[in-house]
Write a protein that holds these residues in place. Structure first.
Motif, PDB file in Angstrom:
ATOM      1  N   GLU A 104       0.867  -1.192   0.000  1.00 59.50           N
ATOM      2  CA  GLU A 104       0.000   0.000   0.000  1.00 59.50           C
ATOM      3  C   GLU A 104       0.902   1.241   0.000  1.00 59.50           C
ATOM      4  N   ARG A 126      -4.806  -3.824   8.457  1.00 60.81           N
ATOM      5  CA  ARG A 126      -3.990  -2.784   7.835  1.00 60.81           C
ATOM      6  C   ARG A 126      -2.953  -2.450   8.896  1.00 60.81           C
ATOM      7  N   ASP A 154      -9.225  -2.175   0.966  1.00 62.49           N
ATOM      8  CA  ASP A 154     -10.035  -2.948   1.922  1.00 62.49           C
ATOM      9  C   ASP A 154     -11.327  -3.443   1.277  1.00 62.49           C
TER      10      ASP A 154
END
Ligand SMILES: Cc1ncc(C[n+]2csc(CCOP(=O)(O)OP(=O)(O)O)c2C)c(N)n1
Length: 516
Positions: free
Chosen positions: A99, A128, A116
């Motif tokens: 990410e 996360r 997500d």
């Protein structure tokens, strides 16, 4: 240690030893850390659907998760179909998605997306990681979540700055949980149901391995219950010496015929049967009217323990009924789906792992291979085609001492054909057989079954894989895999013998002389 090093060290310490990867810039610290943790083998896949399917095949064969490494939302999206198949298979899998750095997200850079939301439908656990100091503990929890039971996809979203920041250290493994035990009362209810007669035990999940099959076979021998396997098992152990098992048919009409006359349906690790699709005027549930359904064990429950306890109760003296060893004779003549199946039945090596995505060309395979030496059969659990070659790739990484056969129809093979390159790069012992009928043949059938108006040229051309004809042997060679084309049963048998005898990957394109 930075977050990536701590995370990789933790994955390795928790039993994850391979990562099927297709990285990008946000994953560079993860990639760099692979050199500091040699216990985690990075395997490059040239499309994310290969990485996720390979992790599925690996998890099915070892019962332990492989990791994936995918590049932000788009990389994850490319891998979703095979994550869907893994989810339906209940495969343990740690899905690492890189990410943007936490502070970079608000700038809405080109690769910014809602990871997500993409991950949620295929994941039974998502985290996360917020700080480098959390990376290791999150990784240990991801492994435990993937193992379940039931097993599933645990998605860990890993921001680039979490990977590159310092001050982290590996975390100890989180101890795995065992499956929940099935209460005695439930086993008692199943025993009473069996006394009602006309029973079918539908086996699925872990029940399709030797201990579950043998316990079920004893129950069948003593009570007269019939055994059926779920239509698309994640992993079925079969062959000579194991109890044989007929699977519930894909076509609803055939499944209804298999279940006709049943009064008690006992679910052992399988879901209640439903039609693959809805068809106008036909029911969605395949449970015949008036049948009583009993759940002996759900996914995540100890189905083999439950079957063993049930066998002790209703079949204490009974022995399992093994499938006798019996192979078809090598056929001569033209190459059809049937003669290909007979050759495979005649030559299948002991301990082979078969990844079956042969679709309409695979109808004769179960009967032709039933009495071959013991082997494992992996099927298309979630109906999303493009699984066969990646799953074979992962199974071969998991089991380097076993022969892997990918039996794939041409249309399905084209979704993830890049798997061949990974097989060549890693020297994997996979023999791929392409059933080349140059059509989406099943959709010809479905066109009629759903009652669509008989297709004209425009409709037919969407189901036709010719113009131009694919040359799979050339595609394979272009990715470093030796290949042959076969147009007769004799040529196919020769090519298969050679491919099985030589180590490393091979591809045989079976040019079928008739569709189907
Ligand atoms: C991801 C995904 N896309 C599309 C489909 C729809 N679909 C089902 S079968 C099929 C064609 C299968 O063709 P092939 O693999 O050549 O097998 P055949 O039907 O010829 O036996 C398609 C496109 C699907 N099941 N999954």
């Amino acid at each position: 240690m930075n977050g990536a090093q701590a995370l990789i060290g933790t994955l390795a310490g928790s039993g994850v030893d391979v990562c099927f990867s297709n990285p990008g810039t946000s994953e560079m610290h993860f990639v760099a850390s692979l050199d500091t943790v040699p216990q985690l083998r990075g395997v490059l896949c040239l499309f994310e659907g290969v990485a996720t399917g390979a992790a599925d095949g690996y998890g099915r064969m070892t019962g332990r998760p492989a990791a994936t490494l995918l590049h932000l939302g788009p990389g994850l999206a490319n891998g979703l179909a095979n994550l869907h198949n893994a989810r339906r298979a209940g495969t343990p899998l740690v899905n690492v998605v890189g990410e943007h750095a936490t502070y970079h997200k608000r700038f809405d850079a080109p690769l910014e997306s809602d990871i997500d939301s993409l991950a949620r439908p295929v994941s039974h656990w998502i985290r996360r990681t917020a700080r480098a100091a959390d990376a290791a503990a999150d990784a240990a929890e991801a492994v435990a979540a993937a193992l379940g039971p039931p097993g599933g996809v645990a998605t860990l979203v890993l921001p680039a700055d979490v990977s590159w920041s310092g001050d982290a250290e590996p975390a100890p493994p989180v101890p795995p949980r065992g499956p929940s035990l099935v209460p005695d009362a439930v086993i008692g209810e199943a025993a009473s149901a069996l006394r009602g007669g006309a029973s079918v035990i539908l086996l699925g999940g872990a029940a399709l391995r030797r201990p579950g099959l043998e316990a079920a076979s004893r129950i069948a021998a003593a009570t007269g219950a019939r055994l059926l396997g779920e239509t698309f098992p994640a992993r079925l152990e079969r062959g000579a010496g194991l109890p044989g098992l007929e699977r519930l048919a894909y076509l609803a009409e055939f499944a209804q015929a298999q279940l006709a006359g049943t009064r008690q349906l006992i679910l052992a690790g399988a879901r209640a049967p439903v039609s693959f699709f809805a068809y106008p005027g036909l029911p969605s549930s395949l449970v015949p009217a008036g049948v009583q359904v009993h759940t002996l064990a759900r996914p995540g429950e100890d189905v083999c323990g439950a079957l063993a306890a049930l066998a002790e109760r209703v079949a204490p003296q009974a022995r399992p009924r093994p499938q006798p060893e019996q192979r078809p004779a090598l056929p001569g003549g033209g190459l059809t789906a049937e003669t290909v199946a007979a050759v495979i039945g005649a030559l299948l090596p002991e301990g082979a792992i078969v990844s079956d995505e042969a679709n309409t060309s695979g109808l004769s395979l179960p009967a032709a291979t039933a009495g071959a030496p013991p082997h494992d059969w992996l099927t298309l659990t979630g109906g999303a085609i493009g699984q066969g070659l990646p799953v074979a790739t992962g199974a071969a990484v998991a089991c380097p001492d076993r022969s892997v056969l990918a039996l794939d129809s041409d249309g399905s093979a084209m979704y993830t054909i890049q798997a061949l390159w990974t097989q060549a790069r890693e020297g994997l012992d996979v023999t791929t057989v392409i059933f080349s009928n140059r059509r989406y043949a099943i959709l010809d059938l479905e066109l009629q079954r759903v009652g669509a108006v008989a297709g004209g040229d425009a409709a037919r051309s969407l189901l036709d894989l010719s113009r131009p004809d694919l040359d799979f042997a050339a595609l394979a060679r272009g990715m470093g895999v030796p290949a042959a084309r076969a147009a007769s049963a004799g040529e196919f048998a020769d090519a298969l013998r050679r491919a099985l005898a030589e180590p490393g990957p091979h591809l045989i394109e079976a040019l079928l002389s008739q569709a189907g």
